[in-house]
Design an enzyme around this catalytic site. Structure first.
Site, PDB file in Angstrom:
ATOM      1  CG  HIS A 119      -4.693  13.845  -1.737  1.00  0.00           C
ATOM      2  ND1 HIS A 119      -4.898  13.013  -3.108  1.00  0.00           N
ATOM      3  CD2 HIS A 119      -4.888  12.978  -0.844  1.00  0.00           C
ATOM      4  CE1 HIS A 119      -5.219  11.764  -2.681  1.00  0.00           C
ATOM      5  NE2 HIS A 119      -5.271  11.620  -1.173  1.00  0.00           N
ATOM      6  CD  GLU A 147      -9.590   8.229   4.207  1.00  0.00           C
ATOM      7  OE1 GLU A 147     -10.053   9.420   4.134  1.00  0.00           O
ATOM      8  OE2 GLU A 147      -8.593   7.990   3.372  1.00  0.00           O
ATOM      9  NE  ARG A 190     -15.974  34.171  47.648  1.00  0.00           N
ATOM     10  CZ  ARG A 190     -17.239  33.437  48.132  1.00  0.00           C
ATOM     11  NH1 ARG A 190     -17.161  32.382  48.586  1.00  0.00           N
ATOM     12  NH2 ARG A 190     -18.418  34.247  47.857  1.00  0.00           N
ATOM     13  CG  ASN A 219      -0.812   9.523   5.721  1.00  0.00           C
ATOM     14  OD1 ASN A 219      -0.339   8.642   6.515  1.00  0.00           O
ATOM     15  ND2 ASN A 219      -1.815   9.496   4.966  1.00  0.00           N
ATOM     16  CE1 TYR A 277      -3.507   3.038   0.529  1.00  0.00           C
ATOM     17  CE2 TYR A 277      -2.004   3.500   2.234  1.00  0.00           C
ATOM     18  CZ  TYR A 277      -3.042   3.773   1.454  1.00  0.00           C
ATOM     19  OH  TYR A 277      -3.603   4.959   1.701  1.00  0.00           O
ATOM     20  CG  PHE A 304      -3.663   7.966   9.318  1.00  0.00           C
ATOM     21  CD1 PHE A 304      -4.766   7.914   9.400  1.00  0.00           C
ATOM     22  CD2 PHE A 304      -3.089   7.022   8.424  1.00  0.00           C
ATOM     23  CE1 PHE A 304      -5.628   6.962   9.222  1.00  0.00           C
ATOM     24  CE2 PHE A 304      -3.845   5.976   8.104  1.00  0.00           C
ATOM     25  CZ  PHE A 304      -4.984   5.835   8.608  1.00  0.00           C
ATOM     26  CE1 TYR A 358     -19.372  31.987  44.993  1.00  0.00           C
ATOM     27  CE2 TYR A 358     -20.129  30.846  43.114  1.00  0.00           C
ATOM     28  CZ  TYR A 358     -20.129  31.054  44.352  1.00  0.00           C
ATOM     29  OH  TYR A 358     -20.986  30.554  45.258  1.00  0.00           O
TER      30      TYR A 358
END
Length: 509
Positions: free
Chosen positions: A83, A414, A283, A195, A53, A329, A280
């Site tokens: 991409h 994915e 404090r 990646n 791959y 990834f 508050y």
């Protein structure tokens, strides 16, 4: 720190902070052997002829498509070009430089199969001030920050745009001006470059570094507001916080005590003040700011690990000539860290705005209404408090956890993503909003202390007030308020409050 030598796997947060602030970057030359061995392993894996791959197959849902040897270089170029599909405004240059340094340190660990000459080009671009134009939107934080990193990789093959100083040039022209040649990507290299989690991690680290300064600045303005309102320092007694046991809370209480030690205003409060308890926002500063400190430290620990890791896929193991496909990834750790930083930023601004609101209310502060000597004729700090409220509400809307969202991508290959890029990318704008709130509080608190003259505050708080007064005079009658706010916020951004406080403030990381 003017220069950082990256020792991959062992880079400190202080070094990453220096890179973000503009330090030069140099890679430890001892990495060269591991890098060469990794690239050689890719060549041996290819020689076996089996499908692997990302090396001789398609990507994502197309992983089952085998690619012939003659098309391997084209395969890597194609993945970069296809991409590089981000949108939106360019990412800030300091963030992109940090992203490049993170990618450089990851590749140099010798688990990505990238050749020495490819890593050398990335290092040279950093050294010569060539910053790729990276559209800020388009990553879901899983399968890597694909689009942003692809835009970076594209510039390395001469495609896209690069910033050199203020100039925005075509990548090929920018490389030529710097006497650099585009690289022709070898097997696995395109995938290795695009990646990984470096875009998300860079944005998260940038948010962390800005949150550090914000946190420390807010401790100083919080102490100054307490002085302005003649609030009690009893809630900061160390015995109270020792019983709660939270480290951040204990340290914040100690810092507030140190900031206020020796104050004549504090001494005057001890004589005849009928108030038993403060709101508050005064404090509970140790409890709120201490919790923010603990959360920021947890996020810092996560991001330091992430920054030193390898997060591309597949990973190359030269000792066995294996390419192992996994899921490093997936940026879930970064997403969680970014969400924690967002929560801390939001709360730091939120409690600061409540202190501003307290100071402008004469029933709570004991000061003139809206901190003006002539209320009615003058509006004083009425609308700056409204602005602070608007900024805090904007941050509340942005603080919703990004990590709980997911949307399937790549034809359901994915099917769970982290949204780390989105979660991290919001942090700089959130920090900027909160910084403006702290700038407004500084103005309001200094104005409140002015009303106590001739009494003064402690030495460190008087230094903070004097620093502001060199740029912004006391408000007597109404004037154009925006320039005052801009000057105060700019000083906060430059770290003026932290510089004046010296070593009294706890460090985040």
């Amino acid at each position: 720190m003017n220069e950082v030598m990256l020792c991959p796997g062992d880079v400190t947060l202080a070094q990453w902070r220096a890179v973000y602030r503009g330090a030069a970057v140099r890679l430890n030359p001892e990495c060269a052997k591991r890098v060469a061995e990794s690239a050689a392993a890719v060549a041996r894996i290819l020689a076996k002829g089996a499908p692997v791959y990302g090396i001789n197959t398609g990507f994502g849902k197309l992983a089952s498509v085998r690619i012939g040897d003659d098309d391997l270089a084209r395969l890597q170029r194609n993945i970069v070009l296809s991409h590089a599909a981000g949108v939106g405004a360019p990412s800030p240059v300091p963030v992109v430089r940090l992203m490049m340094a993170l990618k450089l340190a990851s590749l140099a660990q010798g688990a990505s199969g990238v050749r020495p000459e490819t890593i050398a080009l990335l290092e040279a671009m950093l050294a010569k001030g060539l910053t790729p134009v990276i559209p800020a939107q388009g990553s879901v934080g899983a399968s890597g920050d694909l689009a942003p990193l692809a835009h970076m990789a594209a510039t390395m093959i001469g495609v896209g745009e690069i910033f050199i100083g203020d100039a925005r040039l075509p990548a090929a022209e920018a490389l030529k001006q710097a006497d650099l040649l585009p690289v022709e990507l070898g097997p696995k290299e395109g995938l290795a470059l695009l990646n990984g989690t470096q875009f998300s991690a860079a944005n998260a680290l940038a948010g962390l570094f800005e949150a550090e300064l914000l946190f420390q600045s807010a401790l100083v303005t919080g102490a100054l507001s307490t002085e302005a309102a003649k609030g009690s320092d009893t809630p900061f007694d160390p015995r109270i916080h020792a019983l709660r046991r939270h480290k951040g809370q204990i340290e914040v209480a100690a810092a507030l005590r140190a900031l206020m030690t020796g104050s004549p205003i504090r001494a005057s409060h001890l004589e005849g003040d009928a108030r038993v308890q403060d709101p508050y926002c005064l404090r509970c500063q140790p409890q709120v700011m201490g919790a923010a400190l603990d959360v920021l430290r947890q996020a810092a620990a996560t991001l330091e690990i992430e920054a030193n890791g390898v997060s591309d896929n597949p990973l190359i193991f030269p000792d066995t000539d294996e390419a192992l496909s996994g899921g490093n990834f997936h940026a879930e750790p970064v997403a969680f860290a970014a969400d924690m930083i967002a929560l801390a930023i939001c709360e730091i601004g939120s409690i600061a705005e409540r202190r501003i609101a307290m100071l402008v209310d004469p029933a709570l502060s004991g000061l003139p209404a809206f901190l003006t000597p002539k209320p009615g004729l003058n509006s004083g700090f009425m609308i700056p408090q409204v602005t602070a409220a608007a900024l805090v509400s904007e941050n509340k809307q942005r603080a919703y956890p990004a990590s709980v969202d997911s949307i399937p991508t790549s034809a359901n290959q994915e099917d769970h993503v982290s949204m780390a890029a989105h979660g991290a990318r919001r942090l700089l704008e959130m920090a900027e909003n909160a910084t403006a709130v702290i700038g407004i509080e500084w103005l309001a608190a200094a104005q409140g202390v002015d009303f106590h003259a001739p009494l003064a505050s402690s030495e460190p708080l008087e230094a903070a007030r004097a620093c502001l007064r060199r740029k912004v005079p006391t408000l007597a009658d109404d004037r154009h308020f925006h320039p005052d706010m801009e000057r105060a916020t700019a000083l906060v951004r430059l770290g003026a409050l932290v510089a004046d406080a010296g070593d009294l403030l706890p460090e985040v990381a």
